[in-house]
Design a protein around this motif. Structure first.
Motif, PDB file in Angstrom:
ATOM      1  N   ARG A  56       6.447  13.429   4.434  1.00  0.00           N
ATOM      2  CA  ARG A  56       5.340  12.500   4.252  1.00  0.00           C
ATOM      3  C   ARG A  56       4.070  13.259   3.890  1.00  0.00           C
ATOM      4  O   ARG A  56       3.317  12.859   2.996  1.00  0.00           O
ATOM      5  N   SER A  60       2.127  13.113   0.323  1.00  0.00           N
ATOM      6  CA  SER A  60       0.715  12.696   0.329  1.00  0.00           C
ATOM      7  C   SER A  60      -0.171  13.705  -0.387  1.00  0.00           C
ATOM      8  O   SER A  60      -1.153  13.345  -1.037  1.00  0.00           O
ATOM      9  N   ASP A  64       0.989  10.757  -4.095  1.00  0.00           N
ATOM     10  CA  ASP A  64       0.441   9.432  -3.790  1.00  0.00           C
ATOM     11  C   ASP A  64       1.531   8.407  -3.445  1.00  0.00           C
ATOM     12  O   ASP A  64       1.757   7.442  -4.187  1.00  0.00           O
ATOM     13  N   GLU A  66       1.590   5.999  -1.371  1.00  0.00           N
ATOM     14  CA  GLU A  66       1.118   4.626  -1.162  1.00  0.00           C
ATOM     15  C   GLU A  66       1.113   3.848  -2.479  1.00  0.00           C
ATOM     16  O   GLU A  66       1.466   2.669  -2.519  1.00  0.00           O
ATOM     17  N   ARG A  67       0.692   4.515  -3.555  1.00  0.00           N
ATOM     18  CA  ARG A  67       0.727   3.873  -4.871  1.00  0.00           C
ATOM     19  C   ARG A  67       2.174   3.569  -5.264  1.00  0.00           C
ATOM     20  O   ARG A  67       2.486   2.485  -5.766  1.00  0.00           O
ATOM     21  N   GLN A  68       3.064   4.511  -5.003  1.00  0.00           N
ATOM     22  CA  GLN A  68       4.472   4.308  -5.322  1.00  0.00           C
ATOM     23  C   GLN A  68       5.051   3.132  -4.532  1.00  0.00           C
ATOM     24  O   GLN A  68       5.779   2.296  -5.080  1.00  0.00           O
ATOM     25  N   LYS A  69       4.723   3.069  -3.240  1.00  0.00           N
ATOM     26  CA  LYS A  69       5.237   1.993  -2.385  1.00  0.00           C
ATOM     27  C   LYS A  69       4.810   0.629  -2.908  1.00  0.00           C
ATOM     28  O   LYS A  69       5.608  -0.323  -2.965  1.00  0.00           O
ATOM     29  N   ARG A  70       3.554   0.530  -3.316  1.00  0.00           N
ATOM     30  CA  ARG A  70       3.042  -0.747  -3.825  1.00  0.00           C
ATOM     31  C   ARG A  70       3.766  -1.134  -5.121  1.00  0.00           C
ATOM     32  O   ARG A  70       4.095  -2.303  -5.338  1.00  0.00           O
TER      33      ARG A  70
END
Length: 317
Positions: A56, A60, A64, A66-70
């Motif tokens: 993680r 990070s 990125d 978080e961008r991938q998850k979205r």
């Protein structure tokens, strides 16, 4: 005669950083039936809590997550998330060591190679990762690396460049809503009729690939140039057809008015005017016949690209 390769579906594999690109996955979700995307591993993947935390932090710092998850949430069933575990990283390392020095320049391509086995038997998989996303990048890379025009490149490079050249806004980095663009693309990609039409694009691209499924810089540039020309021709023909259809209705009305005027005393001038309009209509009809030769069904691959550009609001309808 050479038989072209056919497959039921075409899946594209991605790398750990593809989601960071402007307009990420927009072209890919339109060009492939499904995407295979590496993601940080979790406890559910049989990874220790220590390794999960380590990965993680690594993601990070570099990619990125978080961008991938979205983006994965938006892609939904159009993509499969593949945990990028230590075992797959070790496989990637072996793949890198086995590559010749020239291929070593792009380790992200090797990431996609590792994921190819996750595609089902019914689908052919290709590595959607490409170090080039435009003709300009292709030419720049050739100058820096002294790439000869005939140097072989993965066939997926052609689709990557075509997708980014024609299915993204001119300045995607200026578009601060990549997520909206991706949602629009996913909505189009879910259409079963669209997926059937996409086969025409797969067939069309074969003209620019070798029997081994490879291409080169010159072929990619030629393919993009030809597709742009075909799309422009189709736009022109479509506009002419619209005018022609309107004109035929008007001239049909004028013809009826002319015949009627000859039966009614006192409207001779109108009859003469209608006759003149009908004469003009014959000329316009001839123009319309020419326009009909290049319609939206005559070149299926170009028709598909134009339709996608319209649906993504890159092209005016």
């Amino acid at each position: 005669m050479e038989t072209r390769e056919r497959w039921h579906q075409l899946w594209g594999t991605c790398s750990v950083k593809d989601h960071k690109l402007p307009g990420a996955f927009v072209a890919e979700v339109l060009l492939y039936d499904k995407l295979l995307i590496p993601v940080p591993p979790t406890l559910a993947d049989g990874v220790s809590a220590e390794d999960v935390e380590s990965e993680r932090e690594r993601w990070s710092n570099h990619w990125d997550p978080e961008r991938q998850k979205r983006m994965l949430e938006i892609l939904g069933d159009r993509a499969d998330a593949i945990p990028w575990t230590a075992e797959r990283q070790a496989e990637w390392q072996k793949c890198m060591e086995a590559q010749v020095a020239d291929a070593r320049r792009d380790g992200y391509f090797a990431t996609g190679t590792v994921l190819q086995r996750f595609a089902p038997v019914m689908a052919r998989s290709v590595v959607a990762v490409s170090q080039y996303h435009s003709v300009a990048e292709l030419k720049k890379g050739a100058r820096i690396r002294r790439v000869e025009p005939h140097e072989r490149l993965p066939g997926s490079s052609l689709m990557a460049v075509l997708g980014y050249e024609l299915l993204l806004p001119d300045d995607p980095e200026q578009d601060d809503d990549d997520f909206k663009l991706l949602r629009d693309a996913v909505e189009v990609a879910r259409d079963g009729i669209f997926r059937e039409k996409r086969r025409a694009l797969y067939d069309w691209q074969q003209d620019f690939l070798s029997a081994e499924g490879e291409t080169d810089a010159a072929s990619i540039e030629s393919a993009v140039t030809e597709m742009k020309r075909l799309v422009d021709e189709m736009k022109t023909a479509t506009a002419r057809q619209r005018n022609w259809k309107w004109a035929k209705k008007f001239f049909s009305f004028s013809d009826a008015a002319s015949k009627c005027s000859k039966l009614i005393p006192g409207v001779g001038v109108f009859g003469l005017l209608a006759d003149a309009v009908i004469s003009l209509g014959k000329f316009t009809t001839e123009e319309g016949v020419e326009a009909d030769k290049v319609d939206r069904n005559s070149i299926p691959a170009a028709s598909l690209i134009l339709e996608l550009r319209e649906k993504l609001e890159i092209e005016e309808r």
